[in-house]
Design an enzyme around this catalytic site. Structure first.
Site, PDB file in Angstrom:
ATOM      1  CG  HIS A 135      -4.659  -4.211  -4.656  1.00 38.84           C
ATOM      2  ND1 HIS A 135      -4.487  -5.041  -6.104  1.00 38.84           N
ATOM      3  CD2 HIS A 135      -3.097  -3.515  -4.574  1.00 38.84           C
ATOM      4  CE1 HIS A 135      -3.659  -4.255  -6.523  1.00 38.84           C
ATOM      5  NE2 HIS A 135      -3.047  -3.365  -6.037  1.00 38.84           N
ATOM      6  CG  ASP A 193      -5.131  -6.173 -12.399  1.00 40.53           C
ATOM      7  OD1 ASP A 193      -5.405  -4.630 -12.510  1.00 40.53           O
ATOM      8  OD2 ASP A 193      -4.516  -7.187 -12.347  1.00 40.53           O
TER       9      ASP A 193
END
Length: 217
Positions: free
Chosen positions: A188, A192
């Site tokens: 992450h 995204d």
């Protein structure tokens, strides 16, 4: 063990999955498997199709083929795919280098080679290093969903699950289709949810565009 511990303690894992209609891939494999077996001397599996879809998606979304560092993001020019190979008592991840230069048949040959060398304990250290992305085929054992751990230095790992015939809605009617989940664990810090979803869409779109006449060489 050290790599997996480092992965879970340093990489913020996130996960997405999408379902792919594998009808075209199944038809293509059935159309080619006899000739392929005769010419190549081993079976054509579904793994090289998913690898080819992954390569295409990585070309389209190069940020997925990257390595995160504290001060920079290194986007790799070459696509070197790590492929999980299960042995009797362990699992190794040898590397298919420059996978973007190989056809479906070429990817199948590469996987067959590294799998055979893994099972006969002929892999070298270089065979296990340098992957920029990993594909895992846990669906061989019938799994439907996997939340895989990312190999440190990579931005993600894609798992192909079991291909299962099940009822789906087709233009308001119920039909039976061979369906497969694509499960994507991603870093992450690098990606995204939108970028991850776009990558999965590209993989799924490639697989669903395969027809009986799609070339494998």
């Amino acid at each position: 063990a050290e790599n997996m511990t480092r992965s879970k303690t340093t990489i913020p894992h996130a996960w997405q999955t999408q379902e792919a209609d594998m009808s075209g891939v199944v038809v293509n494999r059935n159309a080619n498997k006899a000739a392929f077996q005769q010419q190549e001397g081993f079976s054509l599996t579904y793994l090289p199709y998913v690898m080819a879809a992954t390569v295409s998606a990585l070309r389209e979304h190069p940020e997925v083929n990257s390595t995160f560092h504290d001060t920079e993001l290194i986007v790799h020019r070459d696509i070197n795919l790590g492929v999980s190979v299960g042995l009797e008592d362990t699992l190794v991840v040898p590397v298919v280098r420059r996978a973007d230069g190989l056809s479906i048949a070429g990817l199948a040959r590469a996987v067959n080679d590294i799998a055979n060398r893994a099972r006969t304990k002929q892999l070298k250290a270089d065979d296990l290093a340098g992957a920029t992305f990993t594909v895992n085929n846990s669906g061989t054992f019938g799994t439907l969903f996997s939340y895989s751990v990312i190999n440190p230095g990579q931005a993600g790992i894609l798992t192909m699950e079991a291909i299962v015939e099940r009822p789906v809605a087709i233009k308001g009617m119920i039909g039976i289709k061979p369906m497969m989940y694509l499960c994507f664990s991603f870093d992450h810090r690098v990606l995204d949810g939108l970028q991850a979803a776009r990558f999965l869409v590209s993989c799924r779109t490639w697989l669903e565009a395969v027809t009986a006449d799609s070339p494998i060489y």
